[in-house]
Design a protein around this motif. Structure first.
Motif, mmCIF file in Angstrom:
data_model
loop_
_atom_site.group_PDB
_atom_site.id
_atom_site.type_symbol
_atom_site.label_atom_id
_atom_site.label_comp_id
_atom_site.label_asym_id
_atom_site.label_seq_id
_atom_site.Cartn_x
_atom_site.Cartn_y
_atom_site.Cartn_z
ATOM 1 N N UNK A 161 0.816 -1.210 0.000
ATOM 2 C CA UNK A 161 0.000 0.000 0.000
ATOM 3 C C UNK A 161 0.857 1.270 0.000
ATOM 4 N N UNK A 162 2.183 1.126 -0.127
ATOM 5 C CA UNK A 162 3.039 2.312 -0.209
ATOM 6 C C UNK A 162 2.715 3.087 -1.479
ATOM 7 N N UNK A 163 2.497 4.383 -1.328
ATOM 8 C CA UNK A 163 2.155 5.229 -2.466
ATOM 9 C C UNK A 163 0.678 5.217 -2.799
ATOM 10 N N UNK A 164 -0.119 4.482 -2.030
ATOM 11 C CA UNK A 164 -1.559 4.407 -2.291
ATOM 12 C C UNK A 164 -2.278 5.668 -1.815
ATOM 13 N N UNK A 165 -3.545 5.747 -2.151
ATOM 14 C CA UNK A 165 -4.378 6.846 -1.655
ATOM 15 C C UNK A 165 -4.367 6.860 -0.129
ATOM 16 N N UNK A 166 -4.427 5.671 0.470
ATOM 17 C CA UNK A 166 -4.439 5.604 1.932
ATOM 18 C C UNK A 166 -3.117 6.092 2.519
ATOM 19 N N UNK A 167 -2.010 5.744 1.881
ATOM 20 C CA UNK A 167 -0.703 6.219 2.326
ATOM 21 C C UNK A 167 -0.674 7.747 2.327
ATOM 22 N N UNK A 168 -1.203 8.352 1.263
ATOM 23 C CA UNK A 168 -1.213 9.816 1.168
ATOM 24 C C UNK A 168 -2.148 10.419 2.209
ATOM 25 N N UNK A 169 -3.275 9.757 2.496
ATOM 26 C CA UNK A 169 -4.168 10.228 3.555
ATOM 27 C C UNK A 169 -3.468 10.222 4.903
ATOM 28 N N UNK A 170 -2.703 9.172 5.183
ATOM 29 C CA UNK A 170 -1.982 9.094 6.453
ATOM 30 C C UNK A 170 -0.901 10.167 6.531
ATOM 31 N N UNK A 171 -0.196 10.402 5.415
ATOM 32 C CA UNK A 171 0.850 11.427 5.404
ATOM 33 C C UNK A 171 0.269 12.820 5.629
ATOM 34 N N UNK A 172 -0.921 13.071 5.086
ATOM 35 C CA UNK A 172 -1.517 14.410 5.138
ATOM 36 C C UNK A 172 -2.608 14.532 6.193
#
Length: 454
Positions: A103-114
């Motif tokens: 899931x690295x680079x996924x939509x969920x990854x970006x949600x967690x980062x932001x």
């Protein structure tokens, strides 16, 4: 702390209706006179064009592979600056990442980062109780910020049954539905959706999406959820130390429309003035240009118009010979070759600024993320320096170049023509993580200008 009211719209899979829902929400919010910004997770060009059509402003991209985790927040911050509300559209299924099984680079990854609240779009066509099982799985699979669900392809009669079932059994709110409606369907072609500029009755569809969203979604509830998004630490970004008085001609029309807006913003931050022109309808590259940039798009769909515009082809050839910087990627690279063969096998004369032909293939030739290592000093970087890139094309060339070595999942191949003032090849580049590479292009443009090259 930085306050950015925001939501991320994610989906269970590609084709579940994310783009339609996002466009509906943006249209409805635009009708409320809110100042909006939007972003797309991943490398896609076409969905941001629809966002722009909704809100009349540039959209951007958040891509972990090409920009790195450390730059995602700064990209969000710049795109959201001055906005009342920001909508982020996910890519593929929300857990689908850069590599299969990750899931690295996924939509969920970006949600967690932001730290962005998520709304999950679920296409319930053909489902009843299974919708509950599906949402339950997404809620529990990994850490996430899912705060609500929107049901797509859901009738008004069945909506309240779904809503009651999901809200009684799961810790989730249902924020409405989108009904089946052929009037708002978005057509596709070999590189994804038909672009917003080519979509029939686009303005009418946009207005209808907004009306449906206002009627069938809890827009007030979505706004409140987005306004409660966690505040973020401001990001310290390196500002350009120099401003350069250069003018850069950028091809932009229906044939050449795959442009990351962040790349244009970087050029402007370094002081460059952008001169847009159309290779299909204009007669020459802007005469005052100090550099030329040809991004991707659909040259194969407009091959006849491009071939018949002989004045523009002569102008492009002449510009390449001046020694001024020329950057071309994917469709722009194809335009610089001698000939383009379409899917029917018909050949069209292109610019002939570089040797070799391009031709359409029966399937995806190269697709996905890749890492590039420079084999020689070039317009953007020095030998040994690296770039992350993306390719997505149904064509190939008889002369792909050897200025870089591309690597993907253990496979390696040569690519990109890097000769003097020319940088041309298939890979798409986003310079959010390496703005200095675009500065190098601008510096060369400034040098040729100061040396009096005409």
């Amino acid at each position: 702390m930085l306050r950015i009211p925001r939501l991320q719209i994610v989906g269970t899979h590609s084709g579940c209706g994310k783009t339609t829902v996002v466009c509906g929400i943006l249209s409805a919010l635009h009708n409320r006179n809110l100042k909006l910004s939007s972003l797309k997770c991943g490398p896609d060009y076409i969905d941001p064009m629809f966002h722009e059509k909704m809100i009349g402003t540039h959209s951007g991209n958040l891509d972990v592979f090409m920009n790195g985790e450390e730059n995602i927040l700064s990209l969000l911050e710049r795109q959201a600056a001055g906005s009342d509300f920001t909508v982020i559209e996910g890519v593929m299924g929300m857990y689908d990442g850069i590599a299969f099984g990750s899931s690295r680079g996924s939509s969920n990854h970006i949600s967690l980062l932001t730290k962005t609240p998520q709304i999950l779009v679920v296409n319930v066509r053909g489902m009843s109780t299974s919708a509950e099982a599906l949402v339950k799985g997404y809620l529990s699979y990994e850490d996430n910020h899912i705060r609500g669900v929107i049901l797509n392809n859901c009738t008004k009669a069945s909506y309240f049954k779904y809503k009651e079932m999901l809200e009684e059994t799961l810790p989730i709110n249902v924020f409405g539905f989108f009904p089946p409606d052929n009037r708002i369907s978005l057509e596709s072609r070999h590189l994804g959706l038909i672009t917003a500029a080519e979509t029939a009755n686009a303005e009418e569809k946009i207005r209808l999406m907004g009306r449906i969203a206002e009627e069938c979604l809890d827009i007030d509830g979505l706004l409140e959820l987005g306004k409660d998004a966690e505040d973020l630490e401001p990001v310290k970004t390196r500002k350009p130390e120099c401003k350069y008085e250069v003018k850069i001609a950028v091809a932009r029309d229906r044939a050449f429309c795959f442009i990351y807006n962040e790349n244009i913003d970087i050029l402007k931050r370094y002081g460059a003035k952008i001169l847009y022109f159309s290779p299909t309808s204009d007669k020459n590259v802007p005469e005052e240009a100090d550099a030329l940039m040809l991004f991707g798009g659909y040259p194969e769909e407009y091959a006849k118009e491009l071939a018949e515009n002989k004045a523009m082809k002569r102008s492009v050839r002449s510009f390449v010979k001046t020694g001024k910087p020329v950057y071309a990627e994917c469709g722009g690279f194809m335009y610089l070759t001698e000939r383009l063969k379409d899917r029917m096998g018909k050949e069209f004369e292109m610019c002939g600024a570089i040797s070799g032909d391009s031709y359409m293939t029966s399937g995806l030739k190269r697709f996905g993320y890749l890492s590039l290592t420079a084999q020689k000093d070039n317009l953007l970087c020095k030998k040994g320096e690296t770039l992350n890139a993306h390719e997505f094309h149904y064509s190939d060339s008889t002369n792909n170049g050897n200025g870089f070595i591309a690597e993907k999942q253990g496979k390696r191949w040569a690519c990109i023509l890097c000769e003097g003032n020319l940088f041309a090849g298939y890979p798409h580049l986003h310079f959010g993580a390496h703005p200095e590479y675009l500065e190098n292009l601008i510096k060369q443009a400034m040098e040729t200008k100061q040396n009096g090259i005409e």
